[in-house]
Design a protein around this motif. Sequence first.
Motif, PDB file in Angstrom:
ATOM      1  N   ALA A  37       0.808  -1.226   0.000  1.00 22.06           N
ATOM      2  CA  ALA A  37       0.000   0.000   0.000  1.00 22.06           C
ATOM      3  C   ALA A  37       0.835   1.267   0.000  1.00 22.06           C
ATOM      4  CB  ALA A  37      -0.930   0.011   1.223  1.00 22.06           C
ATOM      5  N   ASP A  38       2.109   1.171   0.391  1.00 26.33           N
ATOM      6  CA  ASP A  38       2.831   2.381   0.760  1.00 26.33           C
ATOM      7  C   ASP A  38       3.717   2.976  -0.317  1.00 26.33           C
ATOM      8  OD1 ASP A  38       1.705   3.060   3.214  1.00 26.33           O
ATOM      9  OD2 ASP A  38       2.687   1.344   4.120  1.00 26.33           O
ATOM     10  N   ILE A  39       3.201   2.963  -1.533  1.00 27.77           N
ATOM     11  CA  ILE A  39       3.611   3.920  -2.560  1.00 27.77           C
ATOM     12  C   ILE A  39       2.323   4.488  -3.142  1.00 27.77           C
ATOM     13  CG2 ILE A  39       5.802   2.782  -3.081  1.00 27.77           C
ATOM     14  CD1 ILE A  39       4.492   1.715  -5.675  1.00 27.77           C
ATOM     15  N   GLY A  40       2.320   5.770  -3.411  1.00 24.04           N
ATOM     16  CA  GLY A  40       1.095   6.407  -3.873  1.00 24.04           C
ATOM     17  C   GLY A  40       0.564   5.801  -5.155  1.00 24.04           C
ATOM     18  N   ALA A  41       1.459   5.348  -6.021  1.00 26.35           N
ATOM     19  CA  ALA A  41       1.053   4.821  -7.324  1.00 26.35           C
ATOM     20  C   ALA A  41       0.127   3.619  -7.205  1.00 26.35           C
ATOM     21  CB  ALA A  41       2.288   4.445  -8.146  1.00 26.35           C
ATOM     22  N   GLY A  43      -2.271   3.357  -5.093  1.00 25.70           N
ATOM     23  CA  GLY A  43      -3.607   3.895  -4.872  1.00 25.70           C
ATOM     24  C   GLY A  43      -4.407   3.247  -3.765  1.00 25.70           C
ATOM     25  N   MET A  44      -3.749   2.761  -2.717  1.00 24.74           N
ATOM     26  CA  MET A  44      -4.444   2.038  -1.660  1.00 24.74           C
ATOM     27  C   MET A  44      -4.814   2.892  -0.454  1.00 24.74           C
ATOM     28  SD  MET A  44      -4.985  -1.070  -2.541  1.00 24.74           S
ATOM     29  CE  MET A  44      -5.126  -0.831  -4.308  1.00 24.74           C
ATOM     30  N   VAL A  45      -3.989   3.888  -0.130  1.00 25.92           N
ATOM     31  CA  VAL A  45      -4.225   4.704   1.066  1.00 25.92           C
ATOM     32  C   VAL A  45      -4.006   6.172   0.719  1.00 25.92           C
ATOM     33  CG1 VAL A  45      -3.645   2.893   2.741  1.00 25.92           C
ATOM     34  CG2 VAL A  45      -1.830   4.309   1.798  1.00 25.92           C
ATOM     35  N   GLY A  60       7.200   4.453 -16.455  1.00 21.72           N
ATOM     36  CA  GLY A  60       7.594   3.068 -16.636  1.00 21.72           C
ATOM     37  C   GLY A  60       6.414   2.137 -16.520  1.00 21.72           C
ATOM     38  N   VAL A  61       6.668   0.953 -15.975  1.00 25.83           N
ATOM     39  CA  VAL A  61       5.649  -0.082 -15.861  1.00 25.83           C
ATOM     40  C   VAL A  61       5.490  -0.458 -14.393  1.00 25.83           C
ATOM     41  CG1 VAL A  61       4.924  -2.378 -16.613  1.00 25.83           C
ATOM     42  CG2 VAL A  61       6.332  -0.963 -18.130  1.00 25.83           C
ATOM     43  N   ARG A  62       4.254  -0.434 -13.925  1.00 21.76           N
ATOM     44  CA  ARG A  62       3.949  -0.794 -12.536  1.00 21.76           C
ATOM     45  C   ARG A  62       3.343  -2.189 -12.502  1.00 21.76           C
ATOM     46  NH1 ARG A  62      -0.735  -0.101  -9.381  1.00 21.76           N
ATOM     47  NH2 ARG A  62      -1.684   1.156 -11.049  1.00 21.76           N
ATOM     48  N   MET A  63       3.990  -3.058 -11.718  1.00 15.34           N
ATOM     49  CA  MET A  63       3.519  -4.431 -11.607  1.00 15.34           C
ATOM     50  C   MET A  63       2.501  -4.544 -10.465  1.00 15.34           C
ATOM     51  SD  MET A  63       5.725  -5.353 -13.827  1.00 15.34           S
ATOM     52  CE  MET A  63       7.406  -5.128 -14.387  1.00 15.34           C
ATOM     53  N   THR A  64       1.368  -5.109 -10.752  1.00 12.56           N
ATOM     54  CA  THR A  64       0.381  -5.326  -9.692  1.00 12.56           C
ATOM     55  C   THR A  64       0.439  -6.747  -9.141  1.00 12.56           C
ATOM     56  OG1 THR A  64      -1.294  -5.788 -11.374  1.00 12.56           O
ATOM     57  CG2 THR A  64      -1.176  -3.539 -10.524  1.00 12.56           C
ATOM     58  N   PRO A 317      -4.340  -4.179  -0.304  1.00  9.46           N
ATOM     59  CA  PRO A 317      -5.562  -4.890   0.088  1.00  9.46           C
ATOM     60  C   PRO A 317      -5.335  -6.362   0.428  1.00  9.46           C
ATOM     61  CG  PRO A 317      -5.387  -4.948  -2.283  1.00  9.46           C
ATOM     62  CD  PRO A 317      -4.138  -4.246  -1.777  1.00  9.46           C
ATOM     63  N   PHE A 318      -4.086  -6.760   0.679  1.00 10.41           N
ATOM     64  CA  PHE A 318      -3.770  -8.175   0.753  1.00 10.41           C
ATOM     65  C   PHE A 318      -3.808  -8.711   2.179  1.00 10.41           C
ATOM     66  CE2 PHE A 318      -1.477  -6.665  -3.121  1.00 10.41           C
ATOM     67  CZ  PHE A 318      -2.385  -7.218  -4.011  1.00 10.41           C
ATOM     68  N   VAL A 319      -3.931 -10.029   2.275  1.00 10.17           N
ATOM     69  CA  VAL A 319      -4.068 -10.728   3.542  1.00 10.17           C
ATOM     70  C   VAL A 319      -2.694 -11.110   4.075  1.00 10.17           C
ATOM     71  CG1 VAL A 319      -4.945 -12.827   4.656  1.00 10.17           C
ATOM     72  CG2 VAL A 319      -6.342 -11.637   2.943  1.00 10.17           C
ATOM     73  N   GLY A 320      -2.477 -10.862   5.374  1.00 11.11           N
ATOM     74  CA  GLY A 320      -1.261 -11.328   6.010  1.00 11.11           C
ATOM     75  C   GLY A 320      -0.166 -10.281   6.091  1.00 11.11           C
ATOM     76  N   GLU A 321       1.050 -10.739   6.425  1.00 14.59           N
ATOM     77  CA  GLU A 321       2.144  -9.826   6.719  1.00 14.59           C
ATOM     78  C   GLU A 321       3.492 -10.524   6.605  1.00 14.59           C
ATOM     79  OE1 GLU A 321       2.695  -9.188  11.156  1.00 14.59           O
ATOM     80  OE2 GLU A 321       0.545  -9.682  11.077  1.00 14.59           O
ATOM     81  N   LYS A 322       4.536  -9.763   6.884  1.00 19.02           N
ATOM     82  CA  LYS A 322       5.895 -10.301   6.879  1.00 19.02           C
ATOM     83  C   LYS A 322       5.952 -11.588   7.695  1.00 19.02           C
ATOM     84  CE  LYS A 322      10.636  -9.130   8.297  1.00 19.02           C
ATOM     85  NZ  LYS A 322      11.525  -8.093   8.883  1.00 19.02           N
ATOM     86  N   GLY A 323       6.620 -12.594   7.146  1.00 18.56           N
ATOM     87  CA  GLY A 323       6.693 -13.900   7.796  1.00 18.56           C
ATOM     88  C   GLY A 323       5.700 -14.898   7.235  1.00 18.56           C
TER      89      GLY A 323
END
Length: 478
Positions: A37-41, A43-45, A60-64, A317-323
């Motif tokens: 989420a933590d790049i403006g491009a 568009g999550m927050v 350039g090209v942004r990978m989703t 918008p994804f589930v979970g975290e580091k680890g």
Amino acid sequence: MQKIVATFILAFCAINFIFAQQRPNIIVIFTDDLGYADIGANGMVPDIKTPNIDKLAENGVRMTSGYVTAPQCAPSRAGLLTGRYQQRFGSDDNGVQPVPLDETLIAEHMSNAGYVTGMTGKWHLQPLYVQTNWVRENVPGIPDKERYSPKDVPLDLTMKYYPHVRGFQEYYYGTMYNIWANYDLCGNSIEPQWINADGYRLDNQTNAATTFIDRNHENPFFFYLGYYAPHVPLEATEKYLSRFPGKMPERRRYCLAMMSAVDDGVGKIINKLKEHGVYENTLIFFMSDNGAPLKIYKEDIPLTHKGGAWDGSLNKPFVGEKGMISEGGIRVPYIVSWPAVLPKGEVYDKPVISLDMAATAIELAGKKRPGELDGVNLIPFLTGEKLEEPHDKLYWRFWDQSAIRMGRWKFLKAGSREFLFDLRSEKQEHENLILKHPERAEQMKKELVKWGNELKNPGIPDGDIKREKNWYDYYFAE
């Protein structure tokens, strides 16, 4: 009018062709514990401010669907810098072993291709005191302990794994302020030595990158910038903190400030490339090493806390975290920019992975991609020359988890718990489809097992999950 348009298109293609014949400079920017989420491009927050990174995406090209090979620092960096799944040589997680000295890193490939190579920031591929078994086996005369400390690993042993002996010709290495360097921030070559750096760590890492460009812009170069942000300890100057006034968790404020410092750095690097006339023919990768460590509840504990904690970043918008090898742990911000060749402002949704950086760089340097690499050259896919997906399959194995992605489908195994997700549906990892598609799940599991048997420590985890149990109980409560 048609003649004018045709002439313009031909001229544009000719320019692209000319640049494509020149080997591009390559810069790899790898942030630390930054969520999707933590790049403006992306568009999550609404509160993140990264105008320069966003501009990088616009040009350039942004990978989703951009992935890393592990949801943790050391193994993710091992995959990135070797171009190989790190499980192939046993560097599965932070606590196992350093990257073996017989593994060839991308800097060695690029040096052999005639590139000037440099790096700054976080390394994390050297022996770590948490690698208990490796320390016991490789440190002569060390007493047997359940847990070691940093001072137990001799510096002369650690130095054998540092950037300067792994292909990097110029270096300003260090996460904080104790720096091993052979050039200073004024642009002078110095004898390799430890220096105590003044200033703010992220600004120093930016300055090390721009200084390297000043020193080497007349030759093709490869530079690895491992920003130590927004990984804890959270640290920012008033210059960056003042950009985020108002009521919010303090850990969030520091994350925003640190990413603002990184963003300023990206802008300075681009301006430096333009100053020397090499921006158009510089390929830039921007990624994170894994998702944010939310610690489930994103508690805003005091910044003085010395242990692991939420770093203020977000995985929406994804589930979970580091680890975790759910999407929140392994799907990361991922941008590729090469103004002379790549389309501008494109969004690419087919799965790609950090392994692709090394394969791309080696081929653009004019060398044949080694057969042992697991990545692919992304450029033909991003230009539209190749329309198929870059990868038929992507794999993960970490702690008691393993997973495979094939097209839109992902099979995830956490101990004995199994999941099947449609990652192109709105529900993604919020809906387990394994009972609806048992045959697909079984086919994917067989492919995962087959890959697992190729690894240094063969197999995929089974049985009960241990370290990950609380995460899976929370994020995948049945």
